[in-house]
Design an enzyme around this catalytic site. Structure first.
Site, mmCIF file in Angstrom:
data_model
loop_
_atom_site.group_PDB
_atom_site.id
_atom_site.type_symbol
_atom_site.label_atom_id
_atom_site.label_comp_id
_atom_site.label_asym_id
_atom_site.label_seq_id
_atom_site.Cartn_x
_atom_site.Cartn_y
_atom_site.Cartn_z
ATOM 1 C CD GLU A 15 -0.218 -2.382 -9.059
ATOM 2 O OE1 GLU A 15 -1.479 -2.908 -9.203
ATOM 3 O OE2 GLU A 15 0.239 -1.486 -8.227
ATOM 4 C CB CYS A 21 -2.440 3.635 -5.957
ATOM 5 S SG CYS A 21 -2.923 4.588 -3.996
ATOM 6 C CG HIS A 32 -2.153 -1.319 -5.439
ATOM 7 N ND1 HIS A 32 -0.408 -0.203 -6.087
ATOM 8 C CD2 HIS A 32 -1.989 0.555 -4.123
ATOM 9 C CE1 HIS A 32 -0.837 1.034 -6.002
ATOM 10 N NE2 HIS A 32 -1.630 1.546 -5.016
#
Lengths: 82, 231
Positions: free
Chosen positions: B206, B87, B204
């Site tokens: 994570e 990002c 994302h």
């Protein structure tokens, strides 16, 4: 000296903000509007530098930071200040 | 295996990345402050996390790429060190010239926070090795400037070198206009440099990598790095 710098998208790069403003102007009855480009305007105050030097330095500022030349182009003028 | 998470003023996914790497995957993980210009050779890879470094002033990533750590990241990448930008980290890598193209405002002009599907286009990289070709990963996006742009010449060069790693797709992995959340050219969601040691992605991983949550698709990216061995 004052550098007045305009940064806008290169032609061919999608400019959704410009497009939205274009449509809004048409909606208001400004049917003559054929296109809007939205960009950034910066004023950079310079001191202790000749106009010839400033030409090159401002170009360098634009290339290194103020514009992303992958998507944006820039133009500028230099004006004397008191 | 040792990895580093770079922290800029305004990073806000740094702790999520650190948590997944250290506590979920059990890797030795260190913070790297953005003022630190020391060599990164001790790491097997480094992550530039998401967030709003320097408030996204001027352009997302434009100020962050001038931080001292980016000199170290560039040296590291030039030596073949693996760098993952997520990002805002992707935006910074583009501004630093470590990846091709640029990211524009989303076509809708809105900040988009939603779960999307992406399809793996090139599984032959340290970042996608664990995925398999055409694997579909369900990963969330959360960004305002994620609309990938590159001119035709750059896109062709990227295609020739297999630099597109993920494209936005539907749940079956079909790359369609309806599945394109932000207007990215050719639905591009993640790209690599020619050497394939630097990757930038808007989704994302994570956020979908902790077993407390049923979706673990994001782990594929980190598992790929683990399976790729030492840098």
């Amino acid at each position: 000296m004052l550098a007045k710098i305009h940064v806008t998208f290169k032609s061919g790069v999608l400019d959704p903000q410009g497009k939205a403003v274009h449509h809004a102007l048409n909606d208001l009855g400004f049917n003559e509007v054929r296109g809007v480009t939205l960009g950034k305007y910066l004023e950079v105050r310079l001191d202790g530098i000749s106009e010839t030097e400033a030409q090159g330095r401002v170009r360098e500022m634009c290339d290194k930071l103020l514009a992303n030349t992958v998507i944006e182009s820039y133009r500028y003028t230099l004006e004397p200040t008191d | 295996m040792k990895c580093g998470v770079v922290v800029f003023p305004g990073s806000n996914c740094d702790h999520d990345c650190y948590h997944i790497l250290k506590h979920v995957l059990g890797l030795s993980t260190e913070w790297i402050w953005h003022k630190d210009n020391a060599d990164l050779d001790r790491f097997d890879w480094v992550v530039l996390p998401g967030g709003f470094s320097f408030g996204d002033y001027l352009r997302a990533g434009a100020i962050a790429r001038l931080s001292p750590v980016m000199k170290a990241v560039t040296r590291y990448a030039n030596k073949g060190g693996r760098v993952l930008g997520i990002c805002n980290g992707f935006q910074i890598l583009l501004e630093a010239g470590l990846l091709p193209g640029a990211l524009l405002n989303n076509r809708s002009q809105k900040f988009i926070c939603k779960t999307v599907h992406t399809v793996v286009e090139n599984p032959d990289t340290p970042f996608t090795r664990h995925c398999g070709k055409n694997a579909v990963l369900q990963i969330p996006i959360a960004h305002q400037q994620g609309n990938f742009y590159a001119d035709d010449e750059t896109l062709k060069r990227m295609a020739d070198h297999g630099q597109v790693l993920l494209r936005y797709a539907d749940a079956e992995g079909r790359v369609t206009e309806a599945a394109n959340p932000n207007g990215s050219v050719q639905n591009i969601a993640a790209v690599a440099n020619e050497r394939k040691n630097v990757m930038g992605m808007m989704p994302h991983p994570e956020r979908v990598a902790d077993p407390l949550w049923p979706n673990l698709d994001g782990q594929s990216i980190f598992q790929s790095l683990i399976h790729s061995g030492a840098s």
